[in-house]
Design a protein around this motif. Structure first.
Motif, PDB file in Angstrom:
ATOM      1  N   GLU A   1     -57.309  -1.239 122.266  1.00 58.70           N
ATOM      2  CA  GLU A   1     -58.398  -0.152 122.191  1.00 58.70           C
ATOM      3  C   GLU A   1     -59.731  -0.729 121.397  1.00 58.70           C
ATOM      4  OE1 GLU A   1     -57.547   2.914 123.101  1.00 58.70           O
ATOM      5  OE2 GLU A   1     -55.696   1.837 124.001  1.00 58.70           O
ATOM      6  N   TYR A   2     -59.789  -1.920 121.300  1.00 54.74           N
ATOM      7  CA  TYR A   2     -60.840  -2.411 120.584  1.00 54.74           C
ATOM      8  C   TYR A   2     -62.375  -1.957 121.184  1.00 54.74           C
ATOM      9  CZ  TYR A   2     -58.575  -5.913 117.612  1.00 54.74           C
ATOM     10  OH  TYR A   2     -57.938  -6.309 116.838  1.00 54.74           O
ATOM     11  N   GLN A   3     -62.264  -2.036 122.538  1.00 53.51           N
ATOM     12  CA  GLN A   3     -63.404  -1.769 123.382  1.00 53.51           C
ATOM     13  C   GLN A   3     -64.121  -0.169 122.862  1.00 53.51           C
ATOM     14  OE1 GLN A   3     -66.785  -2.208 124.838  1.00 53.51           O
ATOM     15  NE2 GLN A   3     -65.345  -3.851 126.209  1.00 53.51           N
ATOM     16  N   LYS A   4     -62.959   0.719 122.511  1.00 50.99           N
ATOM     17  CA  LYS A   4     -63.180   2.213 122.336  1.00 50.99           C
ATOM     18  C   LYS A   4     -63.530   2.346 120.812  1.00 50.99           C
ATOM     19  CE  LYS A   4     -59.992   3.777 125.996  1.00 50.99           C
ATOM     20  NZ  LYS A   4     -58.705   4.427 125.980  1.00 50.99           N
TER      21      LYS A   4
ATOM     22  N   GLN B   1     -71.785  -6.374 123.827  1.00 51.57           N
ATOM     23  CA  GLN B   1     -70.699  -5.479 123.601  1.00 51.57           C
ATOM     24  C   GLN B   1     -69.266  -6.185 124.246  1.00 51.57           C
ATOM     25  OE1 GLN B   1     -70.283  -3.140 121.599  1.00 51.57           O
ATOM     26  NE2 GLN B   1     -67.999  -2.499 122.216  1.00 51.57           N
ATOM     27  N   ASN B   2     -69.557  -6.614 125.373  1.00 55.26           N
ATOM     28  CA  ASN B   2     -68.168  -7.158 125.988  1.00 55.26           C
ATOM     29  C   ASN B   2     -68.036  -8.708 125.199  1.00 55.26           C
ATOM     30  OD1 ASN B   2     -68.052  -5.287 127.729  1.00 55.26           O
ATOM     31  ND2 ASN B   2     -69.125  -6.074 129.550  1.00 55.26           N
ATOM     32  N   GLU B   3     -68.800  -9.380 125.038  1.00 49.32           N
ATOM     33  CA  GLU B   3     -68.721 -10.583 124.287  1.00 49.32           C
ATOM     34  C   GLU B   3     -67.981 -10.516 122.859  1.00 49.32           C
ATOM     35  OE1 GLU B   3     -68.202 -14.544 123.391  1.00 49.32           O
ATOM     36  OE2 GLU B   3     -68.638 -13.730 125.323  1.00 49.32           O
ATOM     37  N   PHE B   4     -68.676  -9.331 122.251  1.00 54.01           N
ATOM     38  CA  PHE B   4     -68.117  -8.948 120.819  1.00 54.01           C
ATOM     39  C   PHE B   4     -66.738  -8.615 120.817  1.00 54.01           C
ATOM     40  CE2 PHE B   4     -67.857  -5.253 117.855  1.00 54.01           C
ATOM     41  CZ  PHE B   4     -67.463  -6.096 116.725  1.00 54.01           C
ATOM     42  N   ILE B   5     -66.333  -7.781 121.952  1.00 47.90           N
ATOM     43  CA  ILE B   5     -64.824  -7.727 121.877  1.00 47.90           C
ATOM     44  C   ILE B   5     -64.062  -8.718 122.113  1.00 47.90           C
ATOM     45  CG2 ILE B   5     -63.262  -5.846 123.345  1.00 47.90           C
ATOM     46  CD1 ILE B   5     -65.210  -4.513 120.947  1.00 47.90           C
ATOM     47  N   ARG B   6     -64.339  -9.612 123.362  1.00 46.27           N
ATOM     48  CA  ARG B   6     -63.617 -10.727 123.555  1.00 46.27           C
ATOM     49  C   ARG B   6     -63.566 -11.430 122.341  1.00 46.27           C
ATOM     50  NH1 ARG B   6     -66.485 -10.855 128.530  1.00 46.27           N
ATOM     51  NH2 ARG B   6     -68.245 -12.041 127.652  1.00 46.27           N
ATOM     52  N   SER B   7     -64.586 -11.605 121.402  1.00 47.46           N
ATOM     53  CA  SER B   7     -64.174 -12.534 120.216  1.00 47.46           C
ATOM     54  C   SER B   7     -63.489 -11.771 119.167  1.00 47.46           C
ATOM     55  CB  SER B   7     -65.706 -12.536 119.585  1.00 47.46           C
ATOM     56  OG  SER B   7     -66.353 -11.505 118.951  1.00 47.46           O
TER      57      SER B   7
ATOM     58  N   LEU C   1     -62.429   8.144 117.748  1.00 52.82           N
ATOM     59  CA  LEU C   1     -61.715   8.173 119.054  1.00 52.82           C
ATOM     60  C   LEU C   1     -61.504   9.626 119.506  1.00 52.82           C
ATOM     61  CD1 LEU C   1     -58.773   5.224 118.324  1.00 52.82           C
ATOM     62  CD2 LEU C   1     -60.981   5.114 119.785  1.00 52.82           C
ATOM     63  N   ASP C   2     -61.400   9.642 120.927  1.00 52.93           N
ATOM     64  CA  ASP C   2     -60.993  10.846 121.328  1.00 52.93           C
ATOM     65  C   ASP C   2     -59.560  11.390 120.964  1.00 52.93           C
ATOM     66  OD1 ASP C   2     -63.360  11.028 122.866  1.00 52.93           O
ATOM     67  OD2 ASP C   2     -62.344  10.343 124.838  1.00 52.93           O
TER      68      ASP C   2
END
Length: 261
Positions: free
Chosen positions: A28-31, A96-102, A53-54
């Motif tokens: 759920e990190y991306q959200k 954003q994607n790199e941040f979530i990957r990290s 979150l929703d």
């Protein structure tokens, strides 16, 4: 037909129950977490934040009712060693994607977040820690920082997530207690029931009643120690922590030791 509908209904319940008990916070990190570049004057910097979150998300109640708590964990217990790498990314989606990957690869952060969410994700197996009021106060007072003495000889104080005395005083960090104490203080910094700003100002005024030293460095160190004691004995701070615990105990990964025993 009724039997078919009943079977479908039961299957739906089982599926929903299964999904609720198998929520994975890391997925759920991306959200939940967001990063973006901000500008302050000529300086560009990265700002991490926590999204709401929703309502259909299995962690929505936990996160949405503990935004500041979650943000504290993100700010203080996620790896910042890739800051320059993230700063070099100009595309916001790629950033954003790199941040979530990290974050997903950050074992320390994952451990801290899982402790926060285990009460929701693994309710049947969750065993909370028991925390005493002295443990809470020991951490809470560290956020009332005397940061410097100005040219006029006055104490300058600050309540800040990044500038506190925990690194200098706590050999073993306690992320969940820290997040609870800081969010409780910040959310009531100028509150109607518990105004921690006023209590902080009262404490600083008390410091002027004692000569704490001629050398400013020594005076500053003594002032900070005295502030710890003043806030530890502050009745309103203790009542605030009890009140916030009662409000948030459904979500907290610890229980408060009974008082007056």
């Amino acid at each position: 037909m009724k039997q078919l509908l009943l079977i479908l209904f039961l299957a739906s319940i089982i599926t929903n129950s299964f999904s609720q008990t198998n929520c994975d916070i890391i997925e759920e990190y991306q959200k939940i977490f967001k990063i973006k570049k901000k500008q302050y004057g000529e300086r560009e910097y990265l700002m991490k934040s926590v999204n709401k979150l929703d309502n259909d998300n299995c962690f929505s109640d936990l996160i949405n009712n503990n935004i500041q708590y979650t943000d504290y964990l993100l700010t203080n217990f996620s790896d910042n060693s890739n800051y320059e790498k993230l700063m070099a990314i100009n595309d916001s989606i790629e950033l954003q994607n790199e941040f979530i990957r990290s974050l997903k690869n950050d074992s320390t952060f994952n451990s801290v977040i899982k402790i926060m969410t285990d009460k929701i994700a693994n309710k049947s197996e969750f065993i909370p820690d028991t925390v005493s009021m002295n443990e809470l106060l020991n951490i809470a007072v560290k956020y009332f920082s005397i940061t410097r003495i100005n040219k006029e000889g006055n104490f300058i104080g600050q309540v800040c997530t990044g500038r506190n005395n925990l690194k200098q005083t706590e050999k073993i960090r306690k992320p969940q207690i820290e997040a609870f104490c800081f969010s409780s203080i910040l959310n009531n910094y100028q509150g109607e029931d518990f105004n921690m700003y006023n209590e902080f100002v009262k404490g600083i005024k008390e410091l002027y009643k004692i000569n704490l030293g001629i050398d400013n460095e020594e005076r500053l160190l003594r002032a900070q120690g005295a502030m710890f004691i003043l806030m530890k004995n502050n009745k309103n701070l203790k009542e605030l922590l009890i009140s916030e615990f009662e409000k948030k105990k459904t979500y907290l990964p610890f229980v408060l030791e009974p008082q007056n025993q």
